[in-house]
Design an enzyme around this catalytic site. Structure first.
Site, PDB file in Angstrom:
ATOM      1  N   SER A 108      21.994  30.520 -67.115  1.00  0.00           N
ATOM      2  CA  SER A 108      20.995  31.898 -67.955  1.00  0.00           C
ATOM      3  C   SER A 108      22.140  33.625 -68.300  1.00  0.00           C
ATOM      4  O   SER A 108      23.249  33.471 -67.752  1.00  0.00           O
ATOM      5  CB  SER A 108      19.561  31.991 -67.950  1.00  0.00           C
ATOM      6  OG  SER A 108      19.182  31.293 -67.532  1.00  0.00           O
ATOM      7  N   ASP A 133      23.086  29.091 -71.268  1.00  0.00           N
ATOM      8  CA  ASP A 133      21.816  28.848 -71.364  1.00  0.00           C
ATOM      9  C   ASP A 133      21.103  29.641 -72.061  1.00  0.00           C
ATOM     10  O   ASP A 133      21.356  31.033 -71.676  1.00  0.00           O
ATOM     11  CB  ASP A 133      20.903  28.753 -70.483  1.00  0.00           C
ATOM     12  CG  ASP A 133      19.776  27.125 -70.674  1.00  0.00           C
ATOM     13  OD1 ASP A 133      20.064  27.036 -71.763  1.00  0.00           O
ATOM     14  OD2 ASP A 133      19.067  27.379 -69.842  1.00  0.00           O
ATOM     15  N   HIS A 134      20.560  29.462 -73.038  1.00  0.00           N
ATOM     16  CA  HIS A 134      19.643  30.339 -74.563  1.00  0.00           C
ATOM     17  C   HIS A 134      20.315  32.203 -74.243  1.00  0.00           C
ATOM     18  O   HIS A 134      19.745  33.174 -74.149  1.00  0.00           O
ATOM     19  CB  HIS A 134      18.626  30.552 -73.455  1.00  0.00           C
ATOM     20  CG  HIS A 134      17.324  29.794 -73.949  1.00  0.00           C
ATOM     21  ND1 HIS A 134      16.647  29.239 -74.335  1.00  0.00           N
ATOM     22  CD2 HIS A 134      16.496  28.907 -72.782  1.00  0.00           C
ATOM     23  CE1 HIS A 134      16.331  28.156 -74.868  1.00  0.00           C
ATOM     24  NE2 HIS A 134      16.341  27.809 -73.182  1.00  0.00           N
ATOM     25  N   HIS A 143       9.339  26.637 -71.125  1.00  0.00           N
ATOM     26  CA  HIS A 143       9.676  27.150 -69.731  1.00  0.00           C
ATOM     27  C   HIS A 143       8.614  27.620 -68.405  1.00  0.00           C
ATOM     28  O   HIS A 143       7.410  28.125 -68.625  1.00  0.00           O
ATOM     29  CB  HIS A 143      10.535  28.108 -69.723  1.00  0.00           C
ATOM     30  CG  HIS A 143      11.775  27.909 -70.951  1.00  0.00           C
ATOM     31  ND1 HIS A 143      12.220  28.649 -72.102  1.00  0.00           N
ATOM     32  CD2 HIS A 143      13.015  27.304 -70.740  1.00  0.00           C
ATOM     33  CE1 HIS A 143      13.140  28.266 -73.286  1.00  0.00           C
ATOM     34  NE2 HIS A 143      13.435  27.010 -71.830  1.00  0.00           N
ATOM     35  N   GLY A 144       9.532  27.566 -66.966  1.00  0.00           N
ATOM     36  CA  GLY A 144       8.140  28.061 -66.188  1.00  0.00           C
ATOM     37  C   GLY A 144       7.845  27.112 -65.809  1.00  0.00           C
ATOM     38  O   GLY A 144       7.483  25.873 -66.080  1.00  0.00           O
ATOM     39  N   GLY A 202      12.702  23.112 -70.959  1.00  0.00           N
ATOM     40  CA  GLY A 202      10.913  22.491 -70.105  1.00  0.00           C
ATOM     41  C   GLY A 202      11.232  21.957 -68.732  1.00  0.00           C
ATOM     42  O   GLY A 202      10.039  21.247 -68.589  1.00  0.00           O
ATOM     43  N   GLY A 203      11.663  21.547 -67.952  1.00  0.00           N
ATOM     44  CA  GLY A 203      11.849  20.490 -67.560  1.00  0.00           C
ATOM     45  C   GLY A 203      10.906  20.717 -65.940  1.00  0.00           C
ATOM     46  O   GLY A 203      10.323  19.362 -65.402  1.00  0.00           O
ATOM     47  N   THR A 209      13.174  26.389 -63.511  1.00  0.00           N
ATOM     48  CA  THR A 209      12.397  27.295 -61.933  1.00  0.00           C
ATOM     49  C   THR A 209      12.386  26.366 -60.929  1.00  0.00           C
ATOM     50  O   THR A 209      12.249  26.851 -59.396  1.00  0.00           O
ATOM     51  CB  THR A 209      11.005  27.049 -63.354  1.00  0.00           C
ATOM     52  OG1 THR A 209      10.981  28.135 -64.452  1.00  0.00           O
ATOM     53  CG2 THR A 209       9.854  28.125 -62.244  1.00  0.00           C
TER      54      THR A 209
END
Ligand code: 13P
Length: 290
Positions: free
Chosen positions: A50, A82-83, A180-181, A215-216, A239
């Site tokens: 990130s 990422d992002h 995400h999270g 969001g895995g 996460t």
């Protein structure tokens, strides 16, 4: 063989219906651990950072360490930003050794998202790097940026086609309900039909633009398999790695209060991360594909 951009690696995954895990790391110990797991599993690998850890560790340092490790590894490895919502920082990372860049301008309106994404695409393609763009908004927390679930809009399939054509992106991250999270429910509401439609419209005749699932963390194994079967070929996990890193560190130190040996903490973290990544590679079907 080892330094690759994501498009090369993911066209094969899309055609053969498996996914490559894209794992967010926050330090070099984690980076080395995910590589060790991938080598053991003979799996292709995408290492992600990130923006905050990238800036903290310095993109030049990450690029140099990645290139050193990847050149020695017998598997293809990509380093992905990422992002990133800052076009200039995308270009900085492209210049110092990242091989895939995600410009996330999904919070802008459609035309501005296209304009920024196109700018990064053109810059990266001139350097043989690939680019991921996002359409719709993935909810949750990534890199301290919070997107409320009600603000998360799902990706419109017709707009996805136009977005891919006009931006020239190599990978598409469509919002389909993953977050995400940590999921607040054991059964999050995902739009499988939307994913199937988008994947079919874009890659139905032949794979051209691999699809990314964000969001895995926390998705049930059956859900992960279904998302891969429907066309997801890059699968992001962040996460879970943070939890493994911090929980293992806490447990190790709690059990060894008298020991002041950081190397042993690093070793414990490495083993835990390897276990976590190997599990993901088997689930995604990438083991043995390198
Ligand atoms: P998780 O943090 O939910 O695993 O999501 C990772 C991700 O999609 C990073 O872009």
């Amino acid at each position: 063989m080892a330094i690759e951009n994501a498009k090369q690696m993911l066209l094969k995954a899309t055609a053969e219906k498996y996914a490559v895990g894209a794992f967010n790391i926050t330090n070099i110990i984690q980076m080395k651990a995910v590589v060790k797991a991938a080598v053991r599993k003979k799996s292709p690998l995408i290492i992600q950072t990130s923006v905050s850890p990238s800036k903290f560790l310095q993109p030049e340092v990450l690029g140099a360490v990645y290139r050193t490790i990847a050149e020695q590894a017998p598997i293809p490895i990509c380093l992905h930003l990422d992002h990133c919502n800052d076009v200039d920082y995308c270009k900085t990372c492209a210049d110092v050794g990242y091989t895939n860049i995600m410009i996330d301008a999904s919070h802008h309106d459609f035309e501005e998202n296209i304009r920024q994404t196109r700018e990064v695409s053109d810059y990266c393609h001139a350097r043989d790097l690939s680019v991921e763009g996002e359409l719709g908004t993935v909810s949750g927390i990534e890199d301290q940026v919070i997107v409320a679930e009600d603000a998360a809009q799902l990706c419109d399939p017709e707009m996805a086609i136009e977005f891919v054509e006009r931006t020239g992106i190599d990978l598409l991250a469509p919002a389909i309900g993953t977050a995400h999270g940590v999921y607040k429910t054991s059964n999050p509401k995902l739009d499988f039909d939307r994913l199937a439609t988008i994947a079919d419209m874009i890659n139905g005749v032949e794979p051209t633009t691999p699809i990314v699932i964000h969001g895995g963390t926390g998705l049930a194994p059956g859900v992960v398999r279904k998302l891969v079967a429907l066309g997801g070929s890059k699968f992001n996990v962040s996460t879970e790695l943070k939890h493994v890193l911090l929980d293992t560190t806490f447990d190790y130190i709690s059990a060894n209060r008298d020991q002041y040996n950081p190397g042993k903490v690093d070793l414990a973290v490495t083993e835990s991360i390897i276990g976590c990544i190997e599990k993901w590679m088997d689930l995604l079907g990438s083991s043995g594909k390198a």
